[in-house]
Design a protein around this motif. Structure first.
Motif, PDB file in Angstrom:
ATOM      1  N   ALA A 490     -31.946  28.485   2.393  1.00 36.67           N
ATOM      2  CA  ALA A 490     -32.114  27.053   1.267  1.00 36.67           C
ATOM      3  C   ALA A 490     -32.578  26.095   2.081  1.00 36.67           C
ATOM      4  O   ALA A 490     -33.666  25.241   1.262  1.00 36.67           O
ATOM      5  N   VAL A 491     -32.925  26.057   3.312  1.00 36.51           N
ATOM      6  CA  VAL A 491     -33.338  24.382   3.921  1.00 36.51           C
ATOM      7  C   VAL A 491     -35.397  25.048   3.386  1.00 36.51           C
ATOM      8  O   VAL A 491     -36.364  24.192   3.305  1.00 36.51           O
ATOM      9  N   ALA A 492     -35.424  26.365   4.009  1.00 38.00           N
ATOM     10  CA  ALA A 492     -36.696  26.457   4.467  1.00 38.00           C
ATOM     11  C   ALA A 492     -37.891  26.632   2.790  1.00 38.00           C
ATOM     12  O   ALA A 492     -39.081  26.080   2.498  1.00 38.00           O
ATOM     13  N   GLN A 493     -36.576  26.958   1.729  1.00 37.41           N
ATOM     14  CA  GLN A 493     -37.087  27.023   0.612  1.00 37.41           C
ATOM     15  C   GLN A 493     -37.665  25.829   0.032  1.00 37.41           C
ATOM     16  O   GLN A 493     -38.466  25.751  -0.499  1.00 37.41           O
ATOM     17  N   SER A 494     -36.843  24.896   0.462  1.00 37.57           N
ATOM     18  CA  SER A 494     -36.619  23.642   0.043  1.00 37.57           C
ATOM     19  C   SER A 494     -37.829  23.097   0.518  1.00 37.57           C
ATOM     20  O   SER A 494     -38.661  22.053   0.144  1.00 37.57           O
ATOM     21  N   ALA A 495     -38.453  23.245   1.805  1.00 40.59           N
ATOM     22  CA  ALA A 495     -39.447  23.207   2.179  1.00 40.59           C
ATOM     23  C   ALA A 495     -40.934  22.846   1.966  1.00 40.59           C
ATOM     24  O   ALA A 495     -41.507  22.873   1.909  1.00 40.59           O
TER      25      ALA A 495
END
Ligand code: HEM
Ligand code: SF4
Ligand code: SF4
Lengths: 588, 390
Positions: A490-495
């Protein structure tokens, strides 16, 4: 707001230059559809300049040919009749872009899933249907207008809802990639379930210590702000620019903060299954759930004791509330086999003489947990497999001990009664009660009650709500490690969403024709995304649709008594023209 | 019917050995490889399971314990290194202790230090007793039955035998009763009809003749795991020599006694080597000594799965047998030496003391297999006849 041509009168339509490509798909289409006949029928349609029938439309070479055609023949519209748009719409939109053609002047017609594969026994009929569908596609394309994606600036800040292990680790990850983070935790303390646990599998690290390390790290980060005893109670705005209303429950009374965020990660975790009264003896003294047992083991020093009495034998009943229709749920909670086995090892370490029986339908100690399974056996745990349709029963024995009656498949289906001091019901995960949040964010739930991702393999943390991601067990049962991994996804997708600084939104949204709108506002309640608001225009009230939050679902279109709403890319005029072309007298 | 299990069983069995068996996850590879698990018998897996789930009565009365010949094939194929063969051996010790009401067997199996002390103490008691009643040691010829008077040996022997018989009959009868119950075999069924009697005698012949004396399955089915050992040290052969040797010695002693009673030859009268009872005794003694010595060597070498794990109970039985055999053989030698060596008398004293101890301990040591195996084999044969009859 933009105005759309609203008539199908041919005279009103400017001349177009359209290319039509009918794909063989190897033989997937041409085996059942006479592709050449379709091309013949289409080649002389008005505005059709190019008609081709490639073997594979998606092949690199064919795409090059298409680009040459668009360029050389000055095409301003494109129809590819091939497979489902789910497969290649993006392919051909991108190709159009490269050729300088507006991607929304491209129409994909599905003559594979909807024609050749559906009518393998009727070549003539399939061909006829294909001709109609392609004609409809051409008719729709003739009325297309170039559309441009909506570009919105995004806030480089993510709101994490839920301060368990997944949310906390995600918060640090977000800060690491340079985003501001807000963490909202409903309880008085960060940490969730893991924060309450001592040693956990796979490597005996105490959940409590792991959480403490994360919290210490978060405390040292200036770009992470945490709120405990706080809830997300309001959300407005759109993808990239949400404004979140956070209510802080304080002794002096609730306090409301409004904060701007670009994306939201929901990591609200799970609850444990609570057995029904009488389910495997639940309610009898000495019958406890897995979390209760874990607490008991952790609080025991020296011997395993409960209420001051030494526990000499334990029976674990697996899959309580799981993998069954009722009571409970049909899914498998994944973590509980390994957690129970790990706990039984803790017990053996505390007191190797405690006799432990594991009653199961299957042991799903997959991956590295297999080693724990072996270790527990070597330490003396015995595993009994009972038939799916003959679950164990728990009752009190005359001598006061608990009697667990079980049919053991491996002892020749003998029915055994195990006299034990403690029965542990291995309870799995259930979705957490979160109706308020679910409604607020409009997150879709699966039939199991957990939040639904878009695609279980390819888009596991995204939801249909743009900019709202899900991580950890709110999406479904996971081990702590898997929860953290999904948090990092989810961090990667948020970024990926926020680090560009802007977002391009699909222009296929609903618009109001201002002149036609009478301001009745019937459409407002039809919109599931609250994208329609009244504005005043030319002296009266009309409806206005926010393009950045509109999903283009079209819910409002049929509600409007004045036909004042159109869906860009699928206008009334386009759909009507398509239908007319479809029902036109078939050829031959 | 639900059976109330004993959660403590496995812990108790583990006191007798088989430390690795807890790793067993009931896959059944061992049963699949066991050359002797036939006739629907599910061992060793099924027997391990009984211990794991706590079915004490089922475990101790399993005839499978006694139809396992400890070849060790199962252990070589076990994916969890649970050592099922060692479990079978352990369970035999457990069953011996279960059917021994004196509690001695349990001490021998679980408290080796006390066990060895008892061995020494009993030997000392016998030896001390003979010392106190001993007569003159003739320096010219070895007159053993003057040194320890014949009636003393005779009556002590009878006393020991009666004592042993009480325990042995009790153990064998209880085991037979439990096995019969488990297999639903009734006395009436076996004796009530001609067919029943035929089956019973066939089972008896199978158990005592074919298997005990003939050692057929030991020979044919129970192959040591590869590489196959040369014949002179193959397990069935050295066991057969031990067994035949022992029986031969018993027979020789019995015949001697018979000759005495019949007034043909008084016990202890010097006879030449070719004299039938003496010849039998010498050959049997050599066979016994040969077999037991090899068993000891194999256990020291840890040759093959069957000899890899040795418990005090194994050593105790081998030790008593070996000392009995060796001292008996040395007496033979001493009889040829002139003038009679004084050590001959002392060897004789040791021989009589240890031999009596060996017999006295029969129901409490590994020797008990000689009385329990035939019971198990008897019920095995009955069950097999039932299956074959359909
Ligand atoms: C009555 C029938 C008998 C049968 C069917 C039988 C069978 C067996 C079997 C299968 C074993 C190997 C398993 C184990 O070590 O526990 C064994 C061991 C042994 N038996 Fe017997 N036996 C019988 C009687 C006897 C007798 C009368 C003697 C001699 C006095 C004897 C001496 C031994 C010895 C010394 C061992 C130990 C081998 C070792 O230490 O590896 N057996 N017997
Ligand atoms: S002893 Fe070994 S081979 Fe036999 S069932 Fe157990 S695990 Fe399988
Ligand atoms: S030791 Fe040999 S006879 Fe005994 S159970 Fe194992 S394989 Fe079978």
């Amino acid at each position: 707001m933009s105005e759309q041509p609203n008539s199908t009168d041919d005279a009103a339509i400017p001349e177009r230059r359209i290319g039509v490509y009918i794909c063989h798909c190897g033989g997937n289409i041409s085996d059942y559809v006479d592709v050449e006949a379709v091309r013949e029928a289409l080649k002389d349609e008005p505005d059709v300049i190019v008609s081709e029938s490639p073997v594979f439309a998606c092949a690199d070479g064919t795409q090059h040919d298409m680009i040459d055609d668009i360029d050389g023949q000055h095409l301003d519209g494109l129809v590819v009749a091939s497979c489902s748009p789910k497969l290649h719409q993006v392919t051909f939109r991108n190709m159009s872009n490269r050729a300088g053609l507006n991607p929304f002047s491209y129409t994909q017609v599905n003559i594979r899933e909807q024609t050749s594969w559906a009518h393998t026994h009727d070549r003539a009929g399939a061909t006829e249907k294909a001709i109609g569908l392609v004609r409809a596609g051409v008719a729709k394309t003739r009325l297309s207008v170039p559309l441009v994606p909506l570009v919105v600036q995004t806030k480089p800040r993510t709101l994490v809802v839920g301060g368990g292990i997944a949310g906390l680790r995600a918060a640090i990850g977000l800060a690491d990639v340079g985003l501001d983070v807000l963490v909202v935790e409903r309880e008085d303390q960060l940490g969730g379930w893991m924060g309450r646990f001592g040693p956990t599998f796979p490597r005996d690290l105490a959940g409590r210590d792991e959480i403490a390390a994360l919290v210490a790290e978060i405390d040292s980060r200036r770009d992470i702000t945490t709120y405990v005893a706080a809830e997300l109670t309001g959300k407005s705005g759109s993808f990239g620019n949400y404004s979140a209303e956070i209510t802080l429950h304080r002794a002096q009374g609730d306090k409301v903060l409004t904060l701007e965020v670009g994306s939201i990660i929901v990591a609200t975790g799970f609850d444990t299954y609570l057995p029904e009264a009488g389910e495997f003896g639940y309610g009898i003294d000495g019958v406890v759930t897995l979390p209760d047992f874990k607490a008991l083991v952790e609080s025991s020093t020296g011997r395993l004791t409960r209420n001051g009495k030494q526990v000499r034998s334990v029976a674990y009943i697996y899959c309580v509330g799981n993998r069954q229709e009722a009571p409970g749920n049909e899914y498998c909670s994944k973590f509980c086999c390994a957690a129970t086995i790990h706990e039984s090892i803790q017990v053996s370490r505390l007191d190797p003489t405690v006799r432990q029986f594991h009653l199961h339908r299957d042991v799903r100690a997959y991956g590295k947990a297999e080693l724990l399974y072996s270790e527990s056996r070597e330490l003396g745990s015995t595993y009994l497999k009972f038939p799916d349709d003959e679950p164990p029963a728990v009752a009190t024995l005359p001598d006061g001990r608990l009697g667990v009656t079980v049919v053991d498949l491996l002892t020749g289906r003998r029915e055994l009664t195990l006299p034990v001091d403690l029965v542990v019901l291995v309870t799995g995960m259930v979705p957490r009660e979160n109706t308020g949040l679910t409604n607020l964010l409009k997150l879709p739930l699966g039939t199991d009650g957990f939040y639904n991702e878009i695609h279980p393999k390819l888009r596991p943390v995204e939801t249909v709500v743009d900019g709202v991601l899900i991580a950890g067990c709110c999406q479904g049962p996971k081990t702590a490690g898997e929860s953290v991994a999904s948090g990092m996804a989810a961090v990667a997708q948020s970024a990926a969403i926020l680090k560009k600084g802007y977002a391009e939104l699909d222009p296929l949204v609903a618009t109001v024709t201002a002149d036609a709108c009478t301001g009745c506002m019937a459409c407002v309640s039809a919109c599931p995304y609250s994208s329609i608001t009244p504005i005043s225009w030319d002296g009266h009230q009309i409806a206005s649709i926010d393009a950045s939050s509109c999903k283009g679902c079209g819910g409002c279109v049929p509600v409007c008594p004045e036909d004042a709403i159109d869906l860009l890319g699928y206008t009334d005029a386009q759909m009507r023209a398509a239908i007319e072309a479809l029902v036109k007298e078939p050829v031959g | 019917m639900s059976t109330l299990i004993d959660p403590g069983l496995m812990g108790d069995v583990l006191k007798f050995g088989a430390a690795d068996v807890t790793a067993c996850y009931s896959c059944g590879n061992c049963t699949a490889t066991c050359p002797l698990a036939d006739n629907d018998a599910s061992f060793p897996r099924g027997i391990i399971r009984l211990a794991q789930v706590g079915l004490t009565d089922d475990l101790v009365s399993s005839k499978e314990l006694w139809t396992c010949y400890q070849c060790g094939e199962c252990t070589t194929k076990c994916p969890t290194q649970a050592d099922p063969a060692e479990f079978m051996a352990t369970s035999r010790r457990y069953a011996i202790a279960h059917y021994d009401k004196s509690g001695l067997a349990r001490v021998f199996a679980t408290k080796p230090a006390v066990g060895w002390l008892l061995v020494v103490v009993f030997a000392a008691i016998f030896a001390g007793f003979f010392m106190t009643v001993r007569g003159p040691a003739d320096a010219n010829a070895l007159v053993l039955f003057d040194f320890i008077p014949y009636p003393v040996i005779h009556w002590t022997g009878i006393g020991v035998m009666v004592l042993v018989a009480v325990f042995a009959v009790w153990g064998v009868a209880s085991l037979a009763r439990d096995m019969a119950r488990k297999d639903q075999v009734t006395w009436k069924e076996l004796t009530g009809s001609a067919e029943g009697r035929r089956r019973a005698s066939k089972a008896l012949w199978y158990s005592l003749g074919i298997e005990s004396l003939g050692q057929r399955r030991y020979r044919e089915d129970c192959v040591d795991s590869a590489p196959i050992e040369p014949l002179y040290r193959r397990r069935w052969l050295i066991h057969a020599l031990t067994l035949w040797g022992f029986l031969g010695l018993m027979l020789a002693t019995g015949l001697d006694y018979g000759l005495d009673v019949a007034g043909i030859k008084a016990t202890g009268t010097p006879v030449p080597l070719w004299y039938p009872t003496r010849a039998l005794g010498t050959v049997a003694g050599l066979a016994l000594l040969y077999g037991v010595t090899w068993f000891i060597i194999k256990r020291i070498q840890r040759a093959g799965v069957a000899s890899r794990t040795s418990t005090p109970m194994d050593w105790m039985f081998l030790g008593l047998l070996w000392v009995t055999g060796l001292t008996g053989f040395l007496i033979e030698v001493a009889l040829y030496v002139t003038p009679a060596p004084t050590w001959g008398y002392w060897v004789f004293l040791v021989h009589v003391a240890i031999a009596l101890e060996l017999v006295l301990f029969l129901p409490f040591t590994k020797f008990a297999h000689a009385m329990y195996r035939p019971v198990g084999l008897f019920f095995y044969s009955l069950a097999k006849q039932r299956t074959d009859a359909g």
